[in-house]
Write an enzyme that holds these catalytic residues in place. Sequence first.
Site, PDB file in Angstrom:
ATOM      1  N   ASP A  44      -1.838   9.179   7.963  1.00 44.84           N
ATOM      2  CA  ASP A  44      -3.282   8.992   8.368  1.00 44.84           C
ATOM      3  C   ASP A  44      -3.372   9.512  10.289  1.00 44.84           C
ATOM      4  O   ASP A  44      -1.856   9.520  10.967  1.00 44.84           O
ATOM      5  CB  ASP A  44      -3.610   7.673   8.558  1.00 44.84           C
ATOM      6  N   GLU A  56      -5.014   9.130  13.772  1.00 45.44           N
ATOM      7  CA  GLU A  56      -6.066   8.358  14.984  1.00 45.44           C
ATOM      8  C   GLU A  56      -6.507   9.677  15.586  1.00 45.44           C
ATOM      9  O   GLU A  56      -5.634  10.257  16.242  1.00 45.44           O
ATOM     10  CB  GLU A  56      -5.597   7.193  15.578  1.00 45.44           C
ATOM     11  N   HIS A  85      -9.374   1.839  17.821  1.00 49.37           N
ATOM     12  CA  HIS A  85      -7.874   1.884  17.252  1.00 49.37           C
ATOM     13  C   HIS A  85      -7.277   1.720  18.667  1.00 49.37           C
ATOM     14  O   HIS A  85      -5.956   1.380  18.360  1.00 49.37           O
ATOM     15  CB  HIS A  85      -7.354   3.717  17.039  1.00 49.37           C
ATOM     16  N   HIS A 111      -6.337   0.684  11.578  1.00 46.93           N
ATOM     17  CA  HIS A 111      -7.131   0.944  12.458  1.00 46.93           C
ATOM     18  C   HIS A 111      -5.883   1.114  12.624  1.00 46.93           C
ATOM     19  O   HIS A 111      -6.305   1.750  13.920  1.00 46.93           O
ATOM     20  CB  HIS A 111      -8.352   0.466  13.000  1.00 46.93           C
ATOM     21  N   ASP A 137      -3.204   2.186   8.564  1.00 48.91           N
ATOM     22  CA  ASP A 137      -3.856   2.932   7.391  1.00 48.91           C
ATOM     23  C   ASP A 137      -3.120   4.198   6.574  1.00 48.91           C
ATOM     24  O   ASP A 137      -4.201   3.676   5.397  1.00 48.91           O
ATOM     25  CB  ASP A 137      -5.557   4.224   8.496  1.00 48.91           C
TER      26      ASP A 137
END
Length: 696
Positions: A505, A507, A556, A648, A653
């Site tokens: 994942d 951010e 985040h 987050h 995640d």
Amino acid sequence: MSRAKGAAAASVSRSLWPPIGLAFLVFALVAISLFMGETGGLAATLSPLVVLGLAALLGTLLLTRSRLARQVDEASSRVTSALAAVPEDGVAPVAGLTEPGVFAGVIREISTLLADHAEVSSGDRSARETAVRTRLETVLRDLHDGVLICTLDHQLLMYNRRALELLGRGGEATLAEGVGLDRSLFETLSPRTFRHALGRLMARHARGRHVDHADGLSVPLMGGTVNGRIIIRGRMSLMLDDAGDEPIGYVVTFDDVTNSLSQALWRERAFFDLQGDLKARLKGLKEQPQTETLADEVSALAQEIDRLDALLLDVLGSAWPMSAVFSSTLFSCVADRNSEDRALTFDVEGDPVWLHCDSAAITDLIDRLANRVAVQEGIYYFRLIATLAQDGEAYVELMYEGQPIADPMLAEWLEEPLDADLGAVTGTDVLHRHRTAVGSSAINERISRLRLTLRVAAERYDRTERSFAPAEARAEFYDFDLLHRPHASELDATPLSALTCVVFDTETTGLEPSKGDEIISIGAARIVNGRLLRGEIFNEFVNPGRSIPAASTKIHGITSAMVADAPSALETLPRFHRYVGPAALIAHNAAFDMKFLALKESAVGVRFSQPVLDTLLLAAHALGRDETLSLDGLSERFGITLPPEDRHTALGDALATGEVFLRLLPILETKGVRTLGDALAASDRQVGLRRMQEQF
């Protein structure tokens, strides 16, 4: 077993009751007729016949009952013997228990008993395997040595915690420099030593020499990490299949000798400098006018220096992996080395000789000398010969067409570092370690040679023969399913439960990668054989080269200050690419994350061409589009919980996505999605969701 016999007895009794009842009814009628005093007529005529018939019937019934009882006992004995012979991993067939009729009940009962036995055996076997695995993991975890287990193409099957500590995982080295299941060993360790050791073992096994070899199917080795920070020393052992016939992998046990090797190298050089100085001074004394007393003292001093020489070399030499090696194997390794891509050709001549040496170092030395001669003389063809000499020594000769090499030039070549894996080890260091020297001379007008003197492996010539073949009853080692993994060309046919994946994942500064938003964090974990490996993670901040909007920070929690000192995507993405390797990628709403990666590919010089699975699309196929398909919604549905501080975040995640993927697998299987190819096809059918993703 008593339950089976009882069922059979009851079945026999039920079958005999009708004829017994009829016999007693006839007997009663005859008795009544005789009792009423009829002395003539039909009764008088028939009564003897009836009595005889009744007696015959009763006899037949008794005989039948006896025979049936005997059959029950025989069947019971067969079943008892069969049950005693049932293997622990299955149910053996019971011959003779297929008769219908009166044995139907006993057959049903026996079938029940065997089914119960099978369930118990299967459960016991599973429990034993779990116990063995737990004990093995405990032993490996607590070993002082690092342990690596690999396939023949150097893919990691298993490693222990000590291996991670020794190779720098969790320390200053990044995760991409560490080890991981189903990853190439050569992502961490330099390949030269391991290929050399495996080549020796494969040759030993192919020729059957391992049967009476003192080391069996193992060899010592010394190598280094790809970044040159760590030097390891240990042993490699070849693993054979269950039949003990074919090699299937190897085990390496090792320790970190970086500091001790550096100290040993320094001590060796200091000793040889001191030795050279003492011998020079001793030579000077011998040249001076001497009295008889002084001559005796000089002679005694020379003997002491020689004795000290031998003693110190024994001590210092123990730092290096010396072992017996067949000269033909050594020469084969030289021919395969090709370190400078000159395509040199080597012909091996003469009878093979057993040598005692550090075979990897000698291979490097001969390879280096051959390459220097090739450049000097403009040649590419060499002959390699090993011959027995005297006093436990052997000559290793590199012959070529050309002139002898002058001593100053040869000395210059020997001062060059041989292998970056082992620091600054030179050809001279290797010669000192083996108490030998190399010289060049002419054989005739056209042919010259470089001659190296080595010790023979005396134990291979003067020893009592004994077999080192493995015992027939070998202890279980491990269940290495990865040995039978499909190759990359068969990846589409790989079951999802056996697929090696990296779930990840990102951010970002915002939601529009095409309009300048950037990655600020990447988190990932590996899934191997249906297990989410929380110990093999990738988790790094990325400096986006721009400010992070407050609205994004609210989601985040990452601020511009937190990433100010982080590396840029140009540094981070190549490391992430190495971490992923050939594994499939998994993400939730993967189009979003993949778009960020794709936009950076040309700048960073790597391409993320691995297969990509999207848990959003897979969940839509498995659960229906009307379900809540957000990562939060799926996590709640499957009871997946994360600490609030991990939600987050890229790593948090990614871990949640990995858990969702694993929980989707059994649901997908019921819908016919079992392989990677099935999953990609199912994702393609989610056209509506694909179109929604295209906006990114």
